[in-house]
Motif scaffolding. Sequence first.
Motif, PDB file in Angstrom:
ATOM      1  N   TYR A   1      -4.401   1.215  -4.608  1.00  0.00           N
ATOM      2  CA  TYR A   1      -4.301   1.534  -3.182  1.00  0.00           C
ATOM      3  C   TYR A   1      -5.387   0.802  -2.388  1.00  0.00           C
TER       4      TYR A   1
ATOM      5  N   SER B   1      -5.742  -1.939   0.981  1.00  0.00           N
ATOM      6  CA  SER B   1      -6.253  -1.264   2.173  1.00  0.00           C
ATOM      7  C   SER B   1      -7.109  -2.219   2.997  1.00  0.00           C
TER       8      SER B   1
ATOM      9  N   MET C   1      -6.141   8.427   0.516  1.00  0.00           N
ATOM     10  CA  MET C   1      -4.753   8.144   0.878  1.00  0.00           C
ATOM     11  C   MET C   1      -4.262   8.966   2.062  1.00  0.00           C
TER      12      MET C   1
ATOM     13  N   VAL D   1       2.237   2.020  -3.428  1.00  0.00           N
ATOM     14  CA  VAL D   1       1.247   2.667  -4.304  1.00  0.00           C
ATOM     15  C   VAL D   1       1.107   4.136  -3.932  1.00  0.00           C
ATOM     16  N   LYS D   2       1.049   4.416  -2.651  1.00  0.00           N
ATOM     17  CA  LYS D   2       0.915   5.801  -2.206  1.00  0.00           C
ATOM     18  C   LYS D   2       2.101   6.636  -2.651  1.00  0.00           C
TER      19      LYS D   2
ATOM     20  N   GLN E   1       0.832  -1.206   0.000  1.00  0.00           N
ATOM     21  CA  GLN E   1       0.000   0.000   0.000  1.00  0.00           C
ATOM     22  C   GLN E   1       0.869   1.260   0.000  1.00  0.00           C
TER      23      GLN E   1
END
Length: 599
Positions: free
Chosen positions: A570, A574, A152, A103-104, A100
């Motif tokens: 994302y 999550s 995010m 991706v952020k 995650q």
Amino acid sequence: MLCVRKSYALPTIILICLTYFLFANLPPGAESPSVNERTESPDTPDQANDGRLHFTKKSEKYPVSEYIPLPTAAPSPIPQIQYDFPPESWWGRRQRVKRQKAVKEAFTHAWNGYRKHAWMHDELSPLSGDTRETFAGWAATLVDSLDSLVIMGLMDEFEEALKAIEHIDFSTTHATQINIFETNIRYLGGFLGAYDLTNGTYPILLKKATEVADFVYASFDTRNRMPQSRWEWTRSAEGLGIEPSRNTILAELGSLNLEFTRMTQLTKDPKYFDAIQRIADEMEDAQKKTRVPGLWPLFVNAQDMSFPDPRFSVGGMADSAYEYLPKEHMLLGAQTKQYRKMYDAAMDPIKKRLLFRAMTRDGKEVYFPGNIQATLSPGRETLEPQVEHLKCFLGGTVGIGAKVFDRPDELSIARKLTDGCIWGYDIMPTGIMPEIMYISPCKHLESCPWEEKKWYKDVRDRLAKGAQLEDLTGMAKSLIQKHGLPPGVTQIADAQYKLRPEAIESVFIMYRITGDQELQDAAWRMFRNIEKMTRTEFAHAAIDDVRDPHTEQLDYMESFWLAETLKYFYLIFSEPDLVSLDEYVLNTEAHPFRRPTAA
């Protein structure tokens, strides 16, 4: 041609300039104005201090006498969509959060590039650092990314973006035409998604949503209240009439439902729902009268509301019209049966006439939707085994439909469609699926042994039809090597990857439905390959050829990269209650609208 007005200009020159300004550059398929329309006396143009034409509300030429009301009954229960996820292991959480964060970081990299080099412009050109104005110049990437920033946890960036949107003027643009569909899903959807995701904490979001909605609502002021999908907004601003096109793209007509419904739910203004309900009623009425009953063709004569086009597909130009059927049902809280009926009517021909199984060397059972051109003998048309990245949405849509409409047998179809697009990524040298390719289809869905000779023949028929057959094997092998075809693929018609989200969209949805961690692993492979191939100094770029690990990057990055693609990556990493599919409906640009709650 640039017409500059000067105080000493001759009246004739003024008249020529005005005539050109009003009637040049008609949209594709639009009809020339009638003689009566051309001789109308326009209202005095609305000019702000900037000297540009501005749109203000005017008396409608075809006003609605009575609005179709939004259903007011209590929402009905809708079956649960999301899997009941068990508690997460320590190791599972560690791996998921690591992915995650990656991706952020990619999102932050692209956002910072846009913020530094293209702030308040529609798009960043990720190689040159230049800007592009592709959607009327209203800062498309900024608006489209608002709810991604919230999801995010980038709230400082979100607050900065909120200050910027106050300066967007949706009453004017340098564009001569407005793409109503794109404006609807990106701008209106972007504001509504951020508003719902922040629980209405920021009134500016609904205010700007209303500005956009009221602007594009004027495109519905036609004789039959069907919108002019490529809206000549300057005609409306001048008080002149408009007409819908006789060549309107299906998706552009049938994908306004969610956003306009949500506007009426939030503002209590009935005009928005009335506008799209008239379209829905027309489409429902026509659905079983087309050349392929249950489906609508790619193009619609929106002026006469007829459907003569013989081409049928669920890909580009059609996709979201089908995607919105179960989603509108959910957003309306199952208060009507209309969208269930339309979905039921569509699924039967989709399964019987569009779906095919790809012949794979390892026997993997993967499905794709193809295309057909209807003939005078129903059911005798030839299926075109075209695989299109845009069609990858269908796995997620069928998965949602299987849950909310209680069609459990179709969950396996949804999974095979999703697995098909994962396969499309895995077989390419870059690990990324191309925009368009053709596949060797199986004769049957149930059984499909690998046949090397059939693949060779399909390659020959696709790339060298009519050639001599003395050496089929040699010819096929030469074509396969020349065109870089993986086993089972017969042609790669468009080898680009345009940062599209449809494959990860279905992988995300099916993960939330099934809880299968293999889908998370597939998403991680997809993300790593995309990140590797598309990252630039400033952001991320489309690529030219997914067959070439050293392919050229292309200097554009559409707003859906931040609004959809990275958002879905994302969300799949999550916790499952973040934007739960049992609480939100995501529009076709991945903007989450809050679902009404059943008693």
